[in-house]
Scaffold this motif. Sequence first.
Motif, PDB file in Angstrom:
ATOM      1  N   LEU A   1       0.826  -1.201   0.000  1.00 42.73           N
ATOM      2  CA  LEU A   1       0.000   0.000   0.000  1.00 42.73           C
ATOM      3  C   LEU A   1       0.863   1.256   0.000  1.00 42.73           C
ATOM      4  O   LEU A   1       1.868   1.341   0.727  1.00 42.73           O
ATOM      5  CB  LEU A   1      -0.919   0.007   1.225  1.00 42.73           C
ATOM      6  N   LYS A   2       0.414   2.221  -0.780  1.00 50.10           N
ATOM      7  CA  LYS A   2       1.179   3.447  -0.953  1.00 50.10           C
ATOM      8  C   LYS A   2       0.217   4.627  -0.988  1.00 50.10           C
ATOM      9  O   LYS A   2      -0.889   4.529  -1.526  1.00 50.10           O
ATOM     10  CB  LYS A   2       1.966   3.362  -2.265  1.00 50.10           C
ATOM     11  N   GLY A   3       0.632   5.761  -0.415  1.00 49.30           N
ATOM     12  CA  GLY A   3      -0.221   6.939  -0.442  1.00 49.30           C
ATOM     13  C   GLY A   3       0.195   7.951   0.601  1.00 49.30           C
ATOM     14  O   GLY A   3       1.328   7.929   1.108  1.00 49.30           O
ATOM     15  N   ASP A   4      -0.724   8.831   0.927  1.00 51.43           N
ATOM     16  CA  ASP A   4      -0.472   9.888   1.900  1.00 51.43           C
ATOM     17  C   ASP A   4      -0.040   9.295   3.244  1.00 51.43           C
ATOM     18  O   ASP A   4      -0.638   8.331   3.732  1.00 51.43           O
ATOM     19  CB  ASP A   4      -1.738  10.721   2.071  1.00 51.43           C
ATOM     20  N   THR A   5       0.997   9.886   3.836  1.00 50.53           N
ATOM     21  CA  THR A   5       1.533   9.331   5.089  1.00 50.53           C
ATOM     22  C   THR A   5       0.529   9.407   6.236  1.00 50.53           C
ATOM     23  O   THR A   5       0.548   8.553   7.128  1.00 50.53           O
ATOM     24  CB  THR A   5       2.835  10.047   5.490  1.00 50.53           C
ATOM     25  N   ASP A   6      -0.350  10.403   6.228  1.00 55.79           N
ATOM     26  CA  ASP A   6      -1.373  10.488   7.274  1.00 55.79           C
ATOM     27  C   ASP A   6      -2.300   9.278   7.218  1.00 55.79           C
ATOM     28  O   ASP A   6      -2.666   8.702   8.247  1.00 55.79           O
ATOM     29  CB  ASP A   6      -2.201  11.765   7.119  1.00 55.79           C
TER      30      ASP A   6
ATOM     31  N   THR B   1      10.335  -6.671   3.671  1.00 50.75           N
ATOM     32  CA  THR B   1      10.320  -5.331   4.247  1.00 50.75           C
ATOM     33  C   THR B   1      11.673  -5.016   4.870  1.00 50.75           C
ATOM     34  O   THR B   1      12.409  -5.915   5.273  1.00 50.75           O
ATOM     35  CB  THR B   1       9.220  -5.197   5.305  1.00 50.75           C
ATOM     36  N   GLN B   2      11.969  -3.710   4.957  1.00 44.02           N
ATOM     37  CA  GLN B   2      13.262  -3.255   5.474  1.00 44.02           C
ATOM     38  C   GLN B   2      13.170  -2.734   6.897  1.00 44.02           C
ATOM     39  O   GLN B   2      14.098  -2.845   7.674  1.00 44.02           O
ATOM     40  CB  GLN B   2      13.812  -2.137   4.567  1.00 44.02           C
ATOM     41  N   ASN B   3      12.041  -2.105   7.240  1.00 45.34           N
ATOM     42  CA  ASN B   3      11.886  -1.542   8.588  1.00 45.34           C
ATOM     43  C   ASN B   3      10.418  -1.567   8.958  1.00 45.34           C
ATOM     44  O   ASN B   3       9.547  -1.872   8.144  1.00 45.34           O
ATOM     45  CB  ASN B   3      12.441  -0.115   8.651  1.00 45.34           C
ATOM     46  N   SER B   4      10.140  -1.235  10.207  1.00 45.78           N
ATOM     47  CA  SER B   4       8.769  -1.341  10.705  1.00 45.78           C
ATOM     48  C   SER B   4       8.140   0.008  11.021  1.00 45.78           C
ATOM     49  O   SER B   4       7.055   0.059  11.597  1.00 45.78           O
ATOM     50  CB  SER B   4       8.746  -2.209  11.972  1.00 45.78           C
ATOM     51  N   THR B   5       8.806   1.093  10.658  1.00 44.34           N
ATOM     52  CA  THR B   5       8.284   2.418  10.986  1.00 44.34           C
ATOM     53  C   THR B   5       8.150   3.277   9.741  1.00 44.34           C
ATOM     54  O   THR B   5       8.920   3.148   8.783  1.00 44.34           O
ATOM     55  CB  THR B   5       9.182   3.148  12.000  1.00 44.34           C
ATOM     56  N   LEU B   6       7.197   4.170   9.787  1.00 42.66           N
ATOM     57  CA  LEU B   6       6.935   5.093   8.700  1.00 42.66           C
ATOM     58  C   LEU B   6       7.922   6.254   8.795  1.00 42.66           C
ATOM     59  O   LEU B   6       8.142   6.816   9.865  1.00 42.66           O
ATOM     60  CB  LEU B   6       5.503   5.624   8.826  1.00 42.66           C
ATOM     61  N   ASN B   7       8.544   6.590   7.671  1.00 43.42           N
ATOM     62  CA  ASN B   7       9.466   7.722   7.642  1.00 43.42           C
ATOM     63  C   ASN B   7       8.697   8.990   7.294  1.00 43.42           C
ATOM     64  O   ASN B   7       8.055   9.066   6.245  1.00 43.42           O
ATOM     65  CB  ASN B   7      10.556   7.489   6.580  1.00 43.42           C
ATOM     66  N   THR B   8       8.752   9.963   8.166  1.00 43.46           N
ATOM     67  CA  THR B   8       8.041  11.223   7.939  1.00 43.46           C
ATOM     68  C   THR B   8       9.029  12.371   7.851  1.00 43.46           C
ATOM     69  O   THR B   8      10.188  12.250   8.263  1.00 43.46           O
ATOM     70  CB  THR B   8       7.046  11.508   9.074  1.00 43.46           C
TER      71      THR B   8
END
Length: 814
Positions: free
Chosen positions: A368-373, A469-476
């Motif tokens: 899934l891809k899209g707005d970070t919010d 997957t590479q990591n478990s957190t969203l980069n903001t």
Amino acid sequence: MRLSLLLCFSLFLSILKAQNIKTPSEFLGYDLGSQFSRHHEVVAYYEYLAETAPNRVKLVRYGKTNERRPLILAYVSSKENISNLDDIQTEHLKSINNKGTNDKAIVWLSYNVHGNESVSTEASMKTIYSLLTEKQAYLENTVVIIDPCINPDGRDRYVNWYNQNKNTPNQVDPNSVEHHEGWLSGRSNHYMFDLNRDWAWLTQIESQQRLKQFNKWMPHVHVDFHEQGVNNPYYFAPAAEPYHEVITDFQRQFQETIGKNHAKYFDANGWFYFTKEVFDLLYPSYGDTYPMYNGAIGMTYEQGGSGRAGLGIITNNGDTLTLKDRIDHHFTTGLSTVEVASNNSVKLNQEFKKFYQNKNYKYKSYVLKGDTDKLDALTKLLDQHEITYGFTKNSTVKGYNYTNGTFGSMSTDQNTLVVSTDQPKGTMVKVLFEPNAKLSDSLTYDITAWSLPYAYGLDAIATTSLVNTQNSTLNTETKLFEPNSYAYVTDWNSLRDAKFLASLLQKKVKVRKATTPFTINNQSFERGSLIITRSDNENVKNFEQTLIATAKETDKILHPVSTGFVDKGKDFGSSYVDMIKAPRVAVLSGEPTRTLQFGEIWHFFEQQLNYPITILESSYAKRVDLDTYDVLILPDGNYGRFLDEETLKDLKEWVRSGGNLIAMSGAIDQLASKGGFGIKKKKNESEEKEKPLAHKDLQRESMKKAITGAIFKTKVDNSHPLAFGYTDTYFTLKLGAKAFDYLKTGNAVYLENNTTPVSGFAGSTAQKQLGNTLVFGAEKMGRGQVIYLVDNPLFRGFWENGKLFFANALFMVD
């Protein structure tokens, strides 16, 4: 011989001690079933049991309701099992990973999820007493977890209403007032949400707190006790089709096993019942399906009665159905369930382990891809379900493309979310994310589509191979703030943005909106982007500190700019950059509105948007000066009597004077049938004359005209303020075949000729009727607007991508 005598003596002492426990009637001071027990009295009885038999009852308070009533669980088992409860829990959870040595059956009994289906809480007290006395043998190899009341606020609302309105003694005549609950019924919780449809979406605090406990145990068997119409006999498993395809053969078979055991007791008493009808196992947010998708035997039991029955009522066949009758039926199925589980504890443990092994679903990963919010909102839901996920890297994935409905590809980056079925909650992942649930039967009890990529407005690919997957957190982005900037700019495309704006407006911070795209500092901003200038807020004390604090509270990123002179688009002083007014909002409640739809709006304002709203009860609403408000919301409902000629005239004058009227679903029906509004119902397209049908075929034939909660791909005019923050496509959840023609202007979201649903069931006739129809739009009327929301963007609080439309109706449309 001596050992045998000692065992007999020990058993005698145990029985003697059990007999010292007070029955519910002895404790409460009235015969169980002769009155409705208030929630605090129920809690007091469970506390008494925990104090009297602490080695066999463990009581836990797991939370509070909106009205501060306690939520409790009672763990009931043998002395040995209660003393080893933590070890039993640990070993049981190991079985999810094909380990552990647990041999105990874990049975969870949930009562009173619907507050006015009030018998089940009464039955819970009789059930736990029986388990501690004559049926304690069941507990040697079984742990029973009892939630005596999932919905205390709704239950007490009903019980208090009934006690205030019943005759003395109670009146069994169905025409008496005690059998006619008002608009604000006890069925729902404080915010008028149906908690039995919230297991997966977790919008309500009762659901959120309960699921934490459920995940700590993951029971073998879960029963949700309900009531249905007064004249219906008892319903128990096995369930009706459609069953979701993930439900295993064993889960199907064990429902049959339990049902036959219930039937044995009901037959002996001459009680009527039915199975395999009405209540299916598809929609994932019920108290039977959600446990099913987590490896349990999930079941709904339905007793005739509900809020109509009171302490007793005459049924259509002339019999009198009493509360005591209803208690006996739920008591019987509850004990029968524990009995079957106890007799099959080894098999339950074996099959529970099997459920979590060797899942071979078609789609292995959902990307899934899209707005970070929106991604952040989705991951918060996944965290609550203890579903694992990760983020991938720059690459390309191929598979089923949700937007196009065909095989396709998508480029990925470090903020592309991956949720895979290769995990303990893999079955739940499949059910929540699959593009289209397989239907074995179109006759269903609830919606047939809910896929989370559509609900959250995210681009998605379902792949047939696992994606790493590479990591478990969203980069903001790094949060920037430069003091003394000319202005601060931020985007507008999610509910988080709306919460940020709502908070600023309440703090008297002035905010502007861009009605055309612009570029500044080589960064592009779309329509609806928020602009907060220093000069507008010279009179705001501690302006920058307030702005920083609000951005932190809502996790918003602000972009400081040193000028109002843009690279492209309109400068900040342009007439295309409007000041946003802090609207004074009111919503109609009471008849003619629908309770649940009103509740969705109420909850949205107070618990999601955090913006004040005035509730106008319909009994006095017509006497209120509407000029006090800028926005009036008419929820879905039946407005035939309410919107009379004089009321409509007043509404039109208020709109022409600058008011914004938000009309939803049923309210639009009434506006469309009256003069002076531009909205028109679409005329039924004539078909060939239908041939006479056999009576047995009428129900299925009617499904041609029905839509049972299906998802449709719509067109969006995102230059319209009602659609700011959206792309040119929106996936809407339709709950019925209601259809309105396009407006002359202001069609923000609409369907064209392709009306095949992307997910869920829609009958052939209904699909034809939806061609070229409005979904969301706005009609200019004098200085105000009438905003039409044909579909419900706030449905059950889980259609995340619809919520910005509602925020736009409040803040962007003027």
